[in-house]
Scaffold this active site. Structure first.
Site, PDB file in Angstrom:
ATOM      1  CG  ASP A   7       7.619   5.989 -11.216  1.00 12.42           C
ATOM      2  OD1 ASP A   7       7.872   4.521 -12.111  1.00 12.42           O
ATOM      3  OD2 ASP A   7       6.333   5.827 -11.227  1.00 12.42           O
TER       4      ASP A   7
ATOM      5  CE  LYS B 194      -5.753  -3.048   0.266  1.00 13.25           C
ATOM      6  NZ  LYS B 194      -5.857  -1.541  -0.073  1.00 13.25           N
TER       7      LYS B 194
ATOM      8  CB  SER C 273      -0.909   0.408   1.258  1.00 13.92           C
ATOM      9  OG  SER C 273      -1.686   0.994   1.191  1.00 13.92           O
TER      10      SER C 273
END
Length: 729
Positions: free
Chosen positions: A488, A502, A477
């Site tokens: 990224d 998740k 999460s």
């Protein structure tokens, strides 16, 4: 393992224990069985629930004939996943419901679900009564010299052709239980008594099912088809206990679920009593619970989850002892006792912590700061009250970063997110802001397909030094949002195992009776990739300590798929992709000669081989030979590590246990004027420190950070022109 009683499939949904009234059904044994009927409130609740699922769930599924067919299969499997009660004839009879349940449920007609359950309860009660009546004679006549086996996963079986085939499945099931108790050195004269008590307890619970129980199972057999995090919560479950959340604050700090006949540990609450005690691990199965230091163990195999939880919970300072079948035990079926002192999980104990690793590099030592973040926490109440020093992950990490840079003078930092199950989305975003100048950190797409973004909106100071993020399968999460953003932005290197996966957001919706927890949104990275299902894939992969087929979103039935949306324009801070191949090569080269790392990989390989075992021999000699074979492999792995480290070799795994026990007695005995609890606390602290010293994965994360730093320095030097030589006039 299969689910012969199906009790835990029922208990997994937090069943209540009030006997319902109803009509009478005469069973084949000639005795009357009470049937269970649905209420008007449940009719209304089902209609409302289906409307909410169709309109608000992210998957946008219509409850039509196709879903009705899946609902029927899932409901039958929820009741009898081990194929131990229904016959092929029962299944043929249930076929008439296959494509009509959707029409019926839209109108509030629940007959199909309740008729199937009443048949199941009839079969269940009759079977358990028969087992209890015949158990002593059955145990006495068992022949453990016969060559036959026991299938571990009941889902692999076809539906039984008739009652005779079911009788044989139960014979083998009971024989396997008896053999397991014999292997655990249970006295022969106590085996029948133990099993008789177990099945009497199960029979007692079966007779207490009511219409809330049936409705909840039937409703969840539908909601689970939308995704595994969408659940119907009955009024009792909403008020008392939600199996998707941790135990009471005054407990052991563990998230539990039912799997087959066993209470299984899903994860540990960071800094909770079980986490700090250190022996209980995810995927361990709890088979017995005892109160205090010398209380008698209660066998909890086949118990309802809420009843097991009631035994485990208790007041702060009291002791509970768990009899556990460890997921990573060297011996098949081996049990150990874990003693835990109940306590409250305190916010300050979940705080981020720092340490410094010293990483050798030639003739000098590099200093790597480690920040361990067990959860993404924030004291919302203190924040709302306007307190200036309220606790939060970001505030604590900012302070630790300052100390590591200005006091410890580290060369880089490792952010350790292992076992971090998530928490505050706000904190995940703000923490990312400590490592980037500004920009988005996460995208959230609603079921309406509207996308909104969150992140660091204003330019501001940030930590610019080298960083590595360490994750594992239990990083979920909010942890995945942070790790994904760092990856990224190419701000740091992600190392470890693929994360949980998740990437969904749930909301609670009130219903006429109970609540619906519904998946309404999905998380996406700024690259456009979802964190759902796939998780965050590390740049450098470490051995997987947890079985991906057992733990993680991809292990859950009907989990939403991974997908992509449009990326967001963002800065790339470094050329991490260019560094990864060389960093990976150095890591692999180093791992080949690291005894602890080789030991870790060997253990993972042994565990994978054990998971390939699909059936167990019911011949006692063959069963013991299988255990001995596993012991020999485990011993060989341990001695391989010891030989590489120059340590004394063991002659058996029991020898290692004896050494551990001797150390425990020695450490406890050296504590003058202390209680046994204080001695245990000191021993646990010593063990924790020893574990930290041998945390091979954290050490490797530090090595990788140093490798990357040195590679960047060399590349920078190679591209820097030589300064002009000084000229003498």
């Amino acid at each position: 393992m299969n689910n012969p009683t199906a009790l835990l499939r029922l208990a997994r949904r937090g069943l209540t224990t009030t006997i319902a009234s109803g009509l009478l059904l005469v069973g084949s044994a000639g005795h009357a069985l009470a049937t269970i009927e649905y209420s008007d409130a449940q009719r209304e609740t089902m209609v409302d629930m289906i409307e909410q699922l169709e309109e608000r769930h992210y998957a946008k599924l219509r409850y039509d004939d196709e879903l009705s067919s899946q609902h029927l299969d899932n409901y039958i499997n929820s009741l009898d996943s081990g194929r131990m009660f229904f016959t092929a004839a029962d299944l043929a009879e249930f076929e008439r419901y296959r494509t009509v349940m959707d029409d019926d449920l839209h109108k509030g007609r629940l007959d199909a679900g309740f008729n199937i359950f009443n048949r199941f309860q009839q079969r269940l009660e009759q079977r358990l009564e028969n087992v209890v009546d015949t158990l002593p004679s059955a145990v006495a006549t068992m022949d453990f010299d016969v060559e036959e086996d026991y299938l571990l996963d009941g889902k692999e079986r076809p539906w039984a052709a008739d009652q005779a085939e079911l009788d044989d499945r139960w014979r083998r099931h009971l024989k396997n239980q008896v053999l397991s108790l014999r292997m655990a050195d249970k006295p022969q004269e106590e085996i029948a008594e133990t099993l008789e008590k177990r099945y009497n307890n199960q029979l007692k619970r079966v007779k207490q099912y009511n219409n809330q129980d049936v409705f909840q199972i039937y409703a969840n057999a539908l909601t689970e088809l939308y995704d595994p995090h969408t659940n119907y919560l009955s009024p009792r479950r909403s008020e008392n206990f939600n199996i998707n959340m941790s135990l009471s604050l005054e407990g052991i700090g563990a998230v539990l679920q039912l799997e087959d006949e066993y209470t299984k540990v899903v994860r540990l609450v960071p800094a909770g009593p079980a986490d700090k005690q250190g022996e209980l691990q995810p995927s361990d199965r709890i088979v017995g619970v005892a109160q205090g230091e010398d209380g008698e163990f209660e066998d909890v195999i086949g118990w309802r989850l809420d009843e097991v939880v009631e035994l485990i919970r208790g007041p702060k300072g009291s002791t509970v002892r768990l009899q556990v079948m460890a997921s990573k035990a060297a011996k098949t079926g081996e049990r150990k006792v874990v003693t835990i002192v109940r306590n409250k999980v305190k916010l300050e104990e979940q705080s981020a912590q720092k340490k410094v690793l010293e990483v050798p590099n030639g003739d000098k030592v590099m200093k790597v700061g480690v920040i361990d973040i067990p959860a993404f926490y924030i004291d919302f109440d203190a924040m709302r009250r306007g307190e200036k020093d309220y606790k939060s992950t970001t505030r604590d990490v900012r302070k630790l970063l300052d100390e590591l840079q200005n006091e410890d003078h580290v060369d880089g930092v490792v952010i350790d997110l292992r076992n971090n199950g998530g928490g505050s989305l706000q904190e995940a975003n703000e923490l990312t802001g400590l490592f980037i100048e500004y920009g988005p950190t996460v995208q959230i797409r609603h079921s309406s397909r509207r996308v909104w973004r969150d992140g660091k909106r204003l330019r501001g100071p940030y930590y610019e030094g080298p960083m590595v993020v360490l994750i594992n399968r239990l990083s979920a999460s909010a942890s995945e949002i942070f790790a994904g953003a760092i990856q990224d932005y190419q701000r740091g290197i992600i190392v470890g195992d693929r994360s949980f996966g998740k990437g969904t957001v749930q909301t609670l919706i009130p219903l006429p009776e109970g609540q619906l927890k519904l998946t309404e949104s999905k998380f996406y990275r700024i690259s456009g990739d979802s964190t759902q299902h796939r998780g965050v894939v590390p740049d450098v992969t470490f051995p997987a300590l947890y079985d991906h087929e057992e733990i993680g979103e991809s292990a859950l039935d009907h989990a939403l798929n991974w997908d992509k949306i449009n990326p967001v324009r963002h800065r790339r801070y470094q050329d991490i992709d260019d560094l990864v191949p060389e960093v990976t090569r150095l890591f692999q080269e180093r791992s080949l000669h690291n005894p602890d790392f080789v030991f870790l990989e060997d253990q993972v390989e042994l565990a994978e081989a054990s998971r390939e075992i699909k059936s167990l021999p019911l011949n006692e000699s063959a069963r013991r030979a299988l255990v001995d074979q596993q012991d020999e492999k485990a011993l060989a792995i341990e001695n391989k590590r010891r030989a590489a480290l120059g340590e004394e070799l063991l002659t058996s795994l029991d020898e290692e246990e004896e050494v551990t026990e001797d150390l425990a007695e020695e450490d406890t005995g050296n504590v003058e004027n202390s209680s046994a609890a204080q001695g245990e606390e000191q021993l646990a602290t010593a063990e924790d420190e020893a574990a930290e010293d041998h945390d091979v994965l954290l050490t490797e994360a530090g090595n990788i950070l140093v490798d990357a730093l040195l590679l960047q320095e060399r590349r920078f030097a190679a591209h820097t022109p030589n300064p002009p030589k000084e000229q003498v006039d």
